[in-house]
Motif scaffolding. Structure first.
Motif, short mmCIF file in Angstrom:
data_model
loop_
_atom_site.label_atom_id
_atom_site.label_comp_id
_atom_site.label_asym_id
_atom_site.label_seq_id
_atom_site.Cartn_x
_atom_site.Cartn_y
_atom_site.Cartn_z
N ALA A 1 -7.16 -7.23 4.93
CA ALA A 1 -7.14 -8.59 4.35
C ALA A 1 -6.47 -8.55 2.98
CB ALA A 1 -8.57 -9.13 4.24
N PHE A 2 -6.81 -7.56 2.15
CA PHE A 2 -6.14 -7.41 0.85
C PHE A 2 -4.63 -7.27 1.04
CE2 PHE A 2 -10.22 -6.45 -1.25
CZ PHE A 2 -9.99 -6.92 -2.53
N ASP A 3 -4.25 -6.42 1.99
CA ASP A 3 -2.81 -6.15 2.16
C ASP A 3 -2.07 -7.36 2.72
OD1 ASP A 3 -3.37 -3.67 1.19
OD2 ASP A 3 -3.41 -2.67 3.13
N LYS A 4 -2.71 -8.09 3.66
CA LYS A 4 -2.05 -9.27 4.25
C LYS A 4 -1.94 -10.39 3.22
CE LYS A 4 -3.07 -8.42 9.11
NZ LYS A 4 -3.99 -8.70 10.22
N VAL A 5 -2.99 -10.59 2.43
CA VAL A 5 -2.95 -11.64 1.40
C VAL A 5 -1.94 -11.23 0.32
CG1 VAL A 5 -4.31 -12.77 -0.42
CG2 VAL A 5 -5.21 -12.62 1.91
N GLY A 6 -1.91 -9.95 -0.03
CA GLY A 6 -0.92 -9.48 -1.01
C GLY A 6 0.50 -9.81 -0.55
N LYS A 7 0.74 -9.60 0.74
CA LYS A 7 2.06 -9.89 1.31
C LYS A 7 2.38 -11.39 1.21
CE LYS A 7 4.52 -7.95 5.27
NZ LYS A 7 4.32 -7.16 6.48
N MET A 8 1.38 -12.23 1.53
CA MET A 8 1.56 -13.70 1.44
C MET A 8 1.87 -14.12 0.01
SD MET A 8 -1.65 -15.37 3.32
CE MET A 8 -2.42 -14.63 4.67
N LEU A 9 1.28 -13.40 -0.95
CA LEU A 9 1.49 -13.75 -2.36
C LEU A 9 2.79 -13.16 -2.91
CD1 LEU A 9 -2.18 -13.22 -3.72
CD2 LEU A 9 -1.07 -15.37 -3.09
N GLY A 10 3.50 -12.43 -2.05
CA GLY A 10 4.77 -11.85 -2.46
C GLY A 10 4.60 -10.58 -3.30
N LEU A 11 3.42 -9.94 -3.20
CA LEU A 11 3.17 -8.72 -3.97
C LEU A 11 3.65 -7.50 -3.18
CD1 LEU A 11 -0.45 -9.62 -5.15
CD2 LEU A 11 1.65 -9.70 -6.52
N PRO A 12 4.03 -6.42 -3.88
CA PRO A 12 4.49 -5.22 -3.18
C PRO A 12 3.37 -4.58 -2.34
CG PRO A 12 4.93 -5.05 -5.55
CD PRO A 12 4.09 -6.26 -5.35
N TYR A 13 3.76 -3.92 -1.28
CA TYR A 13 2.82 -3.19 -0.41
C TYR A 13 2.32 -1.93 -1.13
CZ TYR A 13 1.28 -0.02 3.22
OH TYR A 13 0.55 0.86 3.95
N PRO A 14 1.07 -1.53 -1.03
CA PRO A 14 -0.02 -2.27 -0.42
C PRO A 14 -0.64 -3.26 -1.40
CG PRO A 14 -0.76 -0.07 -1.07
CD PRO A 14 0.68 -0.17 -1.48
N GLY A 15 -1.08 -4.40 -0.88
CA GLY A 15 -1.56 -5.49 -1.72
C GLY A 15 -2.86 -5.20 -2.47
N GLY A 16 -3.73 -4.32 -1.89
CA GLY A 16 -5.04 -4.09 -2.50
C GLY A 16 -4.99 -3.76 -3.99
N PRO A 17 -4.30 -2.68 -4.35
CA PRO A 17 -4.26 -2.31 -5.78
C PRO A 17 -3.58 -3.38 -6.64
CG PRO A 17 -3.47 -0.49 -4.41
CD PRO A 17 -3.65 -1.66 -3.51
N GLN A 18 -2.62 -4.11 -6.08
CA GLN A 18 -1.91 -5.16 -6.83
C GLN A 18 -2.86 -6.31 -7.15
OE1 GLN A 18 1.27 -4.79 -7.72
NE2 GLN A 18 1.63 -2.93 -6.54
N ILE A 19 -3.62 -6.75 -6.13
CA ILE A 19 -4.58 -7.85 -6.33
C ILE A 19 -5.64 -7.42 -7.35
CG2 ILE A 19 -6.41 -9.20 -5.18
CD1 ILE A 19 -4.53 -9.29 -2.70
N ASP A 20 -6.09 -6.18 -7.23
CA ASP A 20 -7.08 -5.62 -8.17
C ASP A 20 -6.56 -5.68 -9.62
OD1 ASP A 20 -9.19 -4.24 -9.26
OD2 ASP A 20 -8.68 -2.30 -8.40
N ARG A 21 -5.27 -5.39 -9.78
CA ARG A 21 -4.65 -5.36 -11.12
C ARG A 21 -4.55 -6.77 -11.71
NH1 ARG A 21 0.51 -6.18 -12.22
NH2 ARG A 21 1.12 -6.09 -10.03
#
Ligand code: KG4
Ligand code: ZN
Length: 334
Positions: free
Chosen positions: A166-186
């Motif tokens: 879910a973190f990675d898919k939402v990260g992708k929707m938000l245009g964040l680099p893979y993997p989304g988890g650490p990006q969303i956390d940041r």
């Protein structure tokens, strides 16, 4: 104390570790392939296995150097046998079996999820304790009652996406680099977690089943309504999404602790690196008089130390695997 060398090649990290018994991690080497897969927005299996093959030998050499041991001194060789990508699992398994055969030592096939499950106990003086385990990785979300090494009862799992997925898919929707988890956390700490009312699916279902696909869809629908560029909205979106995931994980874990009457909670898997999750669980566990065991972040995402540690616990109990043992991409834990 036996020396165990373990290989972890279940997905996109090539990892080698050496432990001395269950007490000491002498070396834990990880080569991440994230930059290699980033242009594709996810792991490309063929690229992963080809890169494992390139990296595995130098990593074994570095691990031996750091641990100050020669391959001839290793008492047993272990590898992750599943779950994971077949072509990736085969590399670690074939190399570990070849080493076992060449040195006349036993081979141990280890379950990747058991490695995650037991990783919070690495370096803990009391060893593995009866506990309630939340495993949150890219492929799995599970609540497990851990009664001892090899004695696990599944309380619940996700019926669709895993938390990390879910973190990675939402990260992708938000245009964040893979993997989304650490990006969303940041990004999340600079946003308002109450800005968007995302759903807490199955929060009050009365069981230990999770569901994260509805949350993902809710984010998608919200994005359709929002103006572009998204950049100024990212902190609130990340914070609100992350809070929805953490609320459900926390509520179900606390309910499972009450159900099992366990006083020790462990959290493992890549998502357990999440700073918001760590803070929320630390606060809630201290409020409820529960002991929280979190593995070090480098032992939470995929690593071979957790596989070597699990192998050492099994080796102590006389377990080994035949060299004919096959990999199992869908290997179950319970
Ligand atoms: O355990 P892991 O390394 O691999 C699997 O066995 O799946 O978990 C990887 C997952 C990915 O989905 C990644 O986005 C997530 O863990 N992850 C995080 C964080 N670090 C890794 N999710 C949220 N916050 C993080 N800091
Ligand atoms: Zn993993």
């Amino acid at each position: 104390m036996p020396l165990i060398l373990a290989l972890e090649t279940s997905c996109d990290e090539t990892a080698v570790a050496i432990v001395r018994g269950t007490d000491t991690v002498l070396a834990s080497e990880i080569s991440s392939q994230i930059p290699l897969h980033r242009p594709y927005g996810g792991v490309v299996p063929e690229l992963a296995s080809r890169n494992h093959l390139i990296m595995v030998r130098p990593l074994i050499e570095t691990a031996c150097e750091k641990a100050g041991v020669r391959l001839g001194e290793i008492n047993a060789f272990a590898a992750t046998a599943g779950p994971g990508l077949a072509s990736s699992l085969l590399i670690g398994n074939t190399v570990a079996k070849a080493l076992a055969l060449a040195h006349g030592r036993p081979f141990l096939a280890i379950n990747h999820m058991e490695g995650h499950l037991l990783s919070p106990f690495i370096g803990q003086p009391g060893g593995v304790q009866p506990s309630l385990a939340l495993i949150v990785s890219g492929g799995h979300t599970m609540l497990i009652h851990c009664l001892g090494v090899g004695d696990y009862a599944l309380l619940g799992r996700t019926r669709d996406d895993a938390a990390g997925e879910a973190f990675d898919k939402v990260g992708k929707m938000l245009g964040l680099p893979y993997p989304g988890g650490p990006q969303i956390d940041r990004i999340a700490p600079s946003g308002n977690p109450a800005a968007y009312a995302f759903p807490r699916s199955m929060m009050h279902s009365g069981d230990f089943t999770f569901s994260f696909s509805g949350l993902k869809t809710a984010v998608l629908y919200e994005l359709e309504k929002l103006p572009r560029p998204l950049d100024p909205l990212l902190p609130d979106l990340c914070a609100s999404f992350q809070a929805a995931v953490i609320d459900v994980l926390l509520a179900k874990t606390l309910a499972a602790a009450r159900h099992t009457r366990e006083k020790i909670i462990t959290i493992s898997g890549g998502v357990s690196c999440n700073t918001g999750l760590r803070a929320a669980f630390t606060e809630a566990c201290s409020r409820h008089g529960l002991r929280l065991l979190l593995s070090r972040p480098d032992l939470s995402t995929d690593n071979a130390a957790m596989i070597a540690y699990t192998a050492a616990l099994k080796f102590e109990r006389g377990f080994s695997s035949p060299l004919t043992q096959d990999i199992d991409p869908g290997l179950a834990l319970v």
